[in-house]
Design a protein around this motif. Structure first.
Motif, short mmCIF file in Angstrom:
data_model
loop_
_atom_site.label_atom_id
_atom_site.label_comp_id
_atom_site.label_asym_id
_atom_site.label_seq_id
_atom_site.Cartn_x
_atom_site.Cartn_y
_atom_site.Cartn_z
N ASN A 38 0.85 -1.19 0.00
CA ASN A 38 0.00 0.00 0.00
C ASN A 38 0.89 1.25 0.00
O ASN A 38 1.63 1.48 0.94
N CYS A 39 0.82 2.03 -1.06
CA CYS A 39 1.68 3.20 -1.22
C CYS A 39 0.93 4.51 -1.06
O CYS A 39 1.46 5.57 -1.40
N ASN A 40 -0.27 4.48 -0.54
CA ASN A 40 -1.08 5.70 -0.42
C ASN A 40 -0.49 6.70 0.56
O ASN A 40 -0.75 7.89 0.45
N ASN A 41 0.28 6.23 1.54
CA ASN A 41 0.83 7.13 2.56
C ASN A 41 2.20 7.69 2.20
O ASN A 41 2.78 8.44 2.98
N ILE A 42 2.74 7.33 1.03
CA ILE A 42 4.05 7.84 0.63
C ILE A 42 3.89 9.26 0.11
O ILE A 42 3.04 9.55 -0.71
N SER A 43 4.74 10.14 0.61
CA SER A 43 4.69 11.55 0.24
C SER A 43 4.91 11.73 -1.26
O SER A 43 5.65 10.98 -1.89
#
Length: 122
Positions: free
Chosen positions: A71-76
């Motif tokens: 899950n990469c949704n939280n990567i800036s």
């Protein structure tokens, strides 16, 4: 290994010294955006500083590779991230693709992918 002067305490002291040197080199080059890591026989503490060559890996800050399915949704959005796809490829090989089209792409990564179909469609 102890008889050759390569006992565990000597190897650990060498690793610590190379790690400190990496830290100093990284601090000196901080404005360039790299982290330096000594690898190979010196990184393992097997050889002293004047023997053999030095292998130093320069890791670009703010560039990240993640495995497919993470899950990469939280990567800036300021971080360039690439997704590693290992499916359908030989062992030890993978295909890299950009994580998002609207993300910042580090200039070094952009130059490396200049002829890639994914970037040429932008």
């Amino acid at each position: 290994m102890d008889l050759l002067g390569n006992g565990p305490h000597v190897r650990q002291a060498r690793r610590d010294a190379y790690r400190e040197e990496d830290s100093l080199r990284t601090r000196r080059d901080r404005f360039k955006g790299f982290t330096n890591i000594t690898t190979g026989s010196k990184g393992e503490g097997l050889t002293c500083c004047f023997k053999s060559d030095s292998d130093v890996m320069r890791v670009i800050d703010n560039v990240m590779c993640v495995e497919d399915g993470v899950n990469c949704n939280n990567i800036s959005r300021e971080i360039t991230f690439m997704i590693l796809n290992f499916r359908y490829y030989y062992h030890g090989h993978c295909k890299l693709r950009l994580g998002r089209r609207d993300q910042f792409i580090h200039p070094f990564v952009r130059r490396a992918l200049w002829n890639d179909e994914y970037l040429s469609k932008e």
